[in-house]
Design a protein around this motif. Structure first.
Motif: not given
Length: 282
Positions: A240-241, A243-245, A248, A251
């Motif tokens: 998750d880290e 992927r999100s940082v 993805d 922002r």
């Protein structure tokens, strides 16, 4: 004027969904009788790692100092391999086994002790970068499922575990990551924002790879990075880290420049976190 006009000839019809092959050694011997003469045989690759699917190749590693008589038919091709640095040579064979594709390699029995020799002494090399073929060999042995002579395969796994290979390769990656982060700073100053974003992404990917190496995951294939993170929580980075940082992308309301800086700072923080583990030697 000659025009390129290729034609297609179907040699072997493939099923739309292959049936799982029989991987018992006695069954494998029916297709590859000469493997009975090998010193050791193991299955490796994505199936051995637990990541395979119905279309995955069957990866077989064979260790033998004698020439093996491998099948010759319309489904197969074979070619020699050679590592320029170590001079090690092996045989590649690719073809059909039941309804699956087999990628089989025959290696000399002393291959692993030879390539790991620099990492087995009392003094660790500062950097380790044995090359893609040898890195792949080491990883595949580390996850191998024995089919013949389990003691031989287990001894090789212990050799890897007792070596400084992963730390030396992690230090090599550390230098590469630092270079990527320097690229980010230089490209931002020069106004090459897209170049800076790409350099930050590469640094982030390499810092994840380094963290996984230090946690004992020796896989070198980029396509498995999320599966590796999922399987190795002790590396300190979650799926998750990452992927999100990183994956993805930008922002909401974030510029390309801000995105490059954010990802680069994250990679830098991970590099600092793993520095002691990378620099510690036996």
């Amino acid at each position: 004027m000659n025009m390129f006009n290729p034609t297609i000839e179907v040699i072997v019809t493939q099923p739309s969904t292959p049936n799982p092959p029989n991987l018992a050694f006695d069954a494998v011997l029916q297709r590859f009788p000469s493997l009975a003469e090998a010193d050791a045989v193991c299955m490796t690759g994505s199936i051995a790692a637990g990541w395979g699917n119905s279309y995955s190749d069957i990866d077989l590693f064979v260790f033998s100092d004698r020439e093996l008589d491998l099948p010759v038919d319309e489904t197969m091709e074979t070619w020699p391999g050679e590592d320029a640095t170590s001079g090690i040579r092996w045989v590649n064979w690719m073809g059909q086994y039941e309804e699956s594709l087999v990628d089989l390699q025959v290696w000399p029995t002393d291959t692993l002790p030879k390539v790991l020799k620099p990492f087995l002494g009392d003094t660790e090399p500062e950097f380790g970068n044995p090359g893609l073929w040898i890195e792949d060999l080491i990883y595949r042995i580390s996850i191998a499922t024995p089919l013949k002579n389990p003691a031989f395969i287990e001894n090789m796994k212990q050799l890897i575990a007792n070596s400084s290979y992963n730390r030396a390769l992690a230090r090599y990656l550390k230098a590469r990551i630092e270079s990527r982060l320097t690229d980010v700073a230089g490209q931002l100053e020069a106004g090459d924002i897209l170049g800076a974003r790409m350099a930050a992404l590469l640094a982030a990917e390499q810092v994840v790879d380094q963290s996984l190496l230090l946690a004992g995951d020796l896989c070198r294939a980029r396509k498995w990075i999320l599966r590796r993170l999922e399987q190795t929580p002790q590396c300190g980075i979650t799926v998750d880290e990452y992927r999100s940082v990183v994956l993805d992308g930008k922002r909401p309301d974030e510029s390309d420049r801000e995105c490059a800086v954010r990802v680069a700072r994250w990679a830098q923080s991970q590099l600092v976190r793993t520095e002691d583990a990378a620099l510690t030697r036996r």
